[in-house]
Design an enzyme around this catalytic site. Structure first.
Site, PDB file in Angstrom:
ATOM      1  N   GLN A   1      -1.411  -5.665  -1.808  1.00  0.00           N
ATOM      2  CA  GLN A   1      -2.321  -5.472  -0.668  1.00  0.00           C
ATOM      3  C   GLN A   1      -3.699  -6.071  -0.917  1.00  0.00           C
ATOM      4  OE1 GLN A   1      -1.613  -1.512   1.557  1.00  0.00           O
ATOM      5  NE2 GLN A   1      -1.231  -3.354   2.759  1.00  0.00           N
TER       6      GLN A   1
ATOM      7  N   ASN B   1      -4.674  -4.176   6.722  1.00  0.00           N
ATOM      8  CA  ASN B   1      -4.811  -5.604   7.048  1.00  0.00           C
ATOM      9  C   ASN B   1      -5.610  -5.799   8.328  1.00  0.00           C
ATOM     10  OD1 ASN B   1      -3.329  -7.494   5.132  1.00  0.00           O
ATOM     11  ND2 ASN B   1      -1.845  -5.836   5.398  1.00  0.00           N
TER      12      ASN B   1
ATOM     13  N   HIS C   1       3.844 -10.825   5.276  1.00  0.00           N
ATOM     14  CA  HIS C   1       4.992 -10.196   4.615  1.00  0.00           C
ATOM     15  C   HIS C   1       4.685 -10.049   3.124  1.00  0.00           C
ATOM     16  CE1 HIS C   1       9.087  -8.872   4.205  1.00  0.00           C
ATOM     17  NE2 HIS C   1       9.137  -9.585   3.092  1.00  0.00           N
TER      18      HIS C   1
HETATM   19  C1  GAR Z   1       1.653  -4.555   4.406  1.00  0.00           C
HETATM   20  O1  GAR Z   1       1.908  -4.585   3.030  1.00  0.00           O
HETATM   21  C2  GAR Z   1       2.477  -5.608   5.134  1.00  0.00           C
HETATM   22  O2  GAR Z   1       2.642  -6.767   4.391  1.00  0.00           O
HETATM   23  C3  GAR Z   1       3.774  -4.876   5.306  1.00  0.00           C
HETATM   24  O3  GAR Z   1       3.398  -3.563   5.658  1.00  0.00           O
HETATM   25  C4  GAR Z   1       2.145  -3.258   5.037  1.00  0.00           C
HETATM   26  C5  GAR Z   1       1.206  -2.763   6.118  1.00  0.00           C
HETATM   27  O4  GAR Z   1       0.015  -2.315   5.546  1.00  0.00           O
HETATM   28  N1  GAR Z   1       4.574  -5.484   6.314  1.00  0.00           N
HETATM   29  C6  GAR Z   1       5.901  -5.551   6.243  1.00  0.00           C
HETATM   30  O5  GAR Z   1       6.553  -5.082   5.334  1.00  0.00           O
HETATM   31  C7  GAR Z   1       6.546  -6.256   7.419  1.00  0.00           C
HETATM   32  N2  GAR Z   1       7.932  -6.471   7.167  1.00  0.00           N
HETATM   33  P1  GAR Z   1      -1.281  -2.042   6.454  1.00  0.00           P
HETATM   34  O6  GAR Z   1      -0.830  -1.159   7.604  1.00  0.00           O
HETATM   35  O7  GAR Z   1      -2.212  -1.314   5.528  1.00  0.00           O
HETATM   36  O8  GAR Z   1      -1.823  -3.363   6.915  1.00  0.00           O
END
Ligand code: GAR
Length: 209
Positions: free
Chosen positions: A179, A20, A117
């Site tokens: 994602q 992200n 989230h």
């Molecule tokens: C993402 O899917 C985000 O929504 C989630 O962690 C992942 C991080 O991915 N966040 C949570 O679950 C927060 N409670 P990334 O490191 O590739 O952005």
């Protein structure tokens, strides 16, 4: 974006692979967001989010570890708040940050912390929301971007987008589909914030366009 357009300074906190964060960096580089990421902080020393930021020439630092699993010690969180403040950060973006934000950060950045989230809140707050959705048997889950308050995944909702759950989904296949949506929704929410298009009234966020 014209040269004199106001560009907000963004700080990103993350604990994981940083996809992200990458989507937001790309959207800034492409001129889609009137913003500039000036600092990336992680509570995990070898989190790939730090590496990604450094590859793009962005200051990236590790602050941790913590004796708690779900939050930072108040002094550590003061340190995070101080570093963000010293970098002139105006918007704090939580991108896979696995600590609950407490008073030190909330006080330093009132109304200026947002989170993504991987579910349609208020369903499935907390950890591994895609697994919770699979276990529950929902047909549709999704992504939420929201302002951060003192609760867990409970602040006013800025944007949401639905993602289908298929019968043969595994936790991995569902999270991967979520994602793809995250990488569109988060840059859009940051764009709206940076453009001054968000107004919060109680639990409701009005989008001015
Ligand atoms: C993402 O899917 C985000 O929504 C989630 O962690 C992942 C991080 O991915 N966040 C949570 O679950 C927060 N409670 P990334 O490191 O590739 O952005």
């Amino acid at each position: 974006m014209s040269g004199d357009a106001r560009v907000i300074r963004i700080g990103i906190l993350g604990s994981g692979k940083g996809s992200n964060c990458a989507a937001i960096l790309d959207a800034c580089a492409a001129g889609k967001i009137a913003g500039k990421v000036v600092l990336v902080l992680s509570d995990v020393a070898d989190a790939f989010i730090l590496e990604r930021a450094r590859q793009k020439g962005i200051e990236a630092r590790f602050i941790g570890p913590s004796q708690f699993k779900t939050k930072l010690e108040p002094e550590r969180e003061e340190q995070v708040a101080r570093q963000l403040t010293e970098a002139g950060v105006e918007l704090v973006v939580l991108a896979g940050y696995m600590r609950v934000v407490k008073a030190p950060l909330l006080r330093a950045f009132p109304g200026r912390i947002i989170n993504i989230h991987p579910s349609l809140l208020p369903s499935f707050p907390g950890l591994r929301a895609w697994e919770q959705a699979l276990r529950y048997g929902v047909r549709i889950t999704g992504v939420t971007v929201h302002f951060v308050d003192e609760g867990v995944d409970s602040g006013p909702i800025i944007l949401q987008s639905a993602v289908p759950v298929f019968p043969n989904d595994t936790p991995e296949s569902l999270h991967a589909r979520i994602q793809v949506t995250e990488h569109q929704l988060y840059p859009e929410a940051v764009r709206l914030f940076a453009a001054g298009k968000l107004r919060v009234a109680g639990r409701t966020v009005k989008v001015l366009e």
